[in-house]
Scaffold this motif. Structure first.
Motif, mmCIF file in Angstrom:
data_model
loop_
_atom_site.group_PDB
_atom_site.id
_atom_site.type_symbol
_atom_site.label_atom_id
_atom_site.label_comp_id
_atom_site.label_asym_id
_atom_site.label_seq_id
_atom_site.Cartn_x
_atom_site.Cartn_y
_atom_site.Cartn_z
ATOM 1 N N SER A 57 0.837 -1.209 0.000
ATOM 2 C CA SER A 57 0.000 0.000 0.000
ATOM 3 C C SER A 57 0.868 1.254 0.000
ATOM 4 C CB SER A 57 -0.916 0.016 1.224
ATOM 5 O OG SER A 57 -1.813 -1.041 1.165
ATOM 6 N N TRP A 58 1.901 1.249 0.808
ATOM 7 C CA TRP A 58 2.830 2.390 0.858
ATOM 8 C C TRP A 58 3.501 2.586 -0.496
ATOM 9 C CZ3 TRP A 58 8.143 1.926 0.132
ATOM 10 C CH2 TRP A 58 8.871 3.105 0.299
ATOM 11 N N ALA A 59 3.974 1.460 -1.104
ATOM 12 C CA ALA A 59 4.671 1.544 -2.388
ATOM 13 C C ALA A 59 3.715 2.017 -3.485
ATOM 14 C CB ALA A 59 5.270 0.190 -2.751
ATOM 15 N N ALA A 60 2.467 1.566 -3.439
ATOM 16 C CA ALA A 60 1.488 1.984 -4.460
ATOM 17 C C ALA A 60 1.197 3.477 -4.366
ATOM 18 C CB ALA A 60 0.205 1.184 -4.297
ATOM 19 N N ALA A 61 1.259 3.992 -3.159
ATOM 20 C CA ALA A 61 0.983 5.415 -2.964
ATOM 21 C C ALA A 61 2.120 6.301 -3.477
ATOM 22 C CB ALA A 61 0.740 5.697 -1.491
ATOM 23 N N ASN A 62 3.276 5.710 -3.748
ATOM 24 C CA ASN A 62 4.434 6.475 -4.205
ATOM 25 C C ASN A 62 4.400 6.800 -5.691
ATOM 26 O OD1 ASN A 62 5.644 6.707 -1.716
ATOM 27 N ND2 ASN A 62 6.841 4.829 -1.952
ATOM 28 N N GLY A 63 3.389 6.363 -6.387
ATOM 29 C CA GLY A 63 3.288 6.740 -7.796
ATOM 30 C C GLY A 63 3.515 5.589 -8.747
ATOM 31 N N ARG B 19 3.906 2.559 -10.559
ATOM 32 C CA ARG B 19 4.081 1.199 -10.073
ATOM 33 C C ARG B 19 4.942 0.349 -11.002
ATOM 34 N NH1 ARG B 19 -2.195 0.197 -8.314
ATOM 35 N NH2 ARG B 19 -2.228 1.858 -6.771
ATOM 36 N N SER B 20 5.061 0.734 -12.253
ATOM 37 C CA SER B 20 5.795 -0.083 -13.222
ATOM 38 C C SER B 20 7.297 -0.136 -12.912
ATOM 39 C CB SER B 20 5.562 0.422 -14.643
ATOM 40 O OG SER B 20 6.134 1.707 -14.790
ATOM 41 N N GLU B 21 7.812 0.853 -12.231
ATOM 42 C CA GLU B 21 9.245 0.877 -11.903
ATOM 43 C C GLU B 21 9.476 0.871 -10.395
ATOM 44 O OE1 GLU B 21 11.215 4.056 -13.914
ATOM 45 O OE2 GLU B 21 10.346 3.520 -15.848
ATOM 46 N N ASN B 22 8.443 0.516 -9.648
ATOM 47 C CA ASN B 22 8.533 0.545 -8.197
ATOM 48 C C ASN B 22 8.865 -0.873 -7.695
ATOM 49 O OD1 ASN B 22 7.954 0.572 -5.427
ATOM 50 N ND2 ASN B 22 6.432 2.210 -5.686
ATOM 51 N N GLY B 23 10.114 -1.094 -7.315
ATOM 52 C CA GLY B 23 10.579 -2.416 -6.884
ATOM 53 C C GLY B 23 9.840 -2.938 -5.667
ATOM 54 N N ASP B 24 9.575 -2.054 -4.689
ATOM 55 C CA ASP B 24 8.853 -2.488 -3.490
ATOM 56 C C ASP B 24 7.464 -3.010 -3.848
ATOM 57 O OD1 ASP B 24 10.852 -1.893 -1.634
ATOM 58 O OD2 ASP B 24 10.200 0.192 -1.442
ATOM 59 N N TYR B 25 6.812 -2.315 -4.775
ATOM 60 C CA TYR B 25 5.469 -2.721 -5.178
ATOM 61 C C TYR B 25 5.512 -4.044 -5.954
ATOM 62 C CZ TYR B 25 0.888 -2.684 -7.348
ATOM 63 O OH TYR B 25 -0.372 -3.030 -7.757
ATOM 64 N N ILE B 26 6.401 -4.128 -6.938
ATOM 65 C CA ILE B 26 6.481 -5.325 -7.787
ATOM 66 C C ILE B 26 6.881 -6.547 -6.957
ATOM 67 C CG2 ILE B 26 7.735 -6.400 -9.700
ATOM 68 C CD1 ILE B 26 7.912 -3.509 -10.906
ATOM 69 N N TYR B 27 7.940 -6.405 -6.149
ATOM 70 C CA TYR B 27 8.377 -7.531 -5.322
ATOM 71 C C TYR B 27 7.303 -7.883 -4.288
ATOM 72 C CZ TYR B 27 10.590 -10.246 -1.714
ATOM 73 O OH TYR B 27 10.855 -11.225 -0.791
ATOM 74 N N GLY B 28 6.683 -6.867 -3.701
ATOM 75 C CA GLY B 28 5.653 -7.098 -2.688
ATOM 76 C C GLY B 28 4.475 -7.884 -3.235
ATOM 77 N N ARG B 29 4.011 -7.534 -4.434
ATOM 78 C CA ARG B 29 2.891 -8.262 -5.046
ATOM 79 C C ARG B 29 3.276 -9.722 -5.327
ATOM 80 N NH1 ARG B 29 -2.205 -6.670 -5.346
ATOM 81 N NH2 ARG B 29 -2.322 -7.740 -7.328
#
Length: 165
Positions: free
Chosen positions: A36-42, A44-54
């Motif tokens: 949720s925090w990573a998604a809020a950062n904008g 998502r295609s280049e957000n490692g925390d979001y991609i790895y987290g999912r």
């Protein structure tokens, strides 16, 4: 999954339950918060925390589903309550000797708690199937990957009634 019973010792069931609870109640909520925090950062295609987290969340969810199915089908058997402790049945700790008098100690446990390196073999493994219902002094042949071997049952033990097992 097969129609075979999913026998498990009380200790093995406890370990499955602890893993399930740790994943469901601790690790998964932390990961959802991170996603949720990573998604809020904008972006998502280049957000490692979001991609790895999912990706990790999918792995955890698969493991939680697997554990819940295994626990639902589990048949907890306390080896200490085995009425015929003179023969090898589920939960027995057996001392075996091969043709060269090499000793090996194995315990017949459920498929979910087997660890050959620790001497815990699945009650449905080829070796366990060969020695089931054997008594001390019996000889049993088993086909192993290295070839056929003959084992003699040297000793059979079960946990004491009222023990953690």
């Amino acid at each position: 999954m097969t129609d075979r019973p999913n026998y498990i010792t009380p200790e093995g069931y406890r370990r499955l339950r602890e893993e399930y609870e740790a994943l469901f109640a601790v690790e998964r909520p932390k990961l959802v918060e991170t996603i949720s925090w990573a998604a809020a950062n904008g972006d998502r295609s280049e957000n490692g925390d979001y991609i790895y987290g999912r990706k990790r969340l999918r792995e955890i969810d698969r493991r939680i589903t697997f554990l819940s199915k295994r626990m639902a089908k589990a048949s907890v058997v306390n080896p200490a309550n085995q009425p015929d402790q003179g023969r090898v049945y589920f939960g027995a700790t057996v001392t075996l000797a091969d043709e060269e008098d090499n000793r090996r100690i194995v315990t017949l446990v459920g498929e979910d708690e087997a660890d050959a390196g620790e001497g815990r073999i699945s009650w449905n493994s080829p070796l366990a199937r060969a020695i089931r219902r054997a008594a001390v002094g019996d000889l049993r042949r088993v086909q192993l990957p290295a070839g056929e071997k003959e084992f003699e049952i040297m000793a059979i033990g079960y946990p004491e009634p009222g023990s953690a097992q």
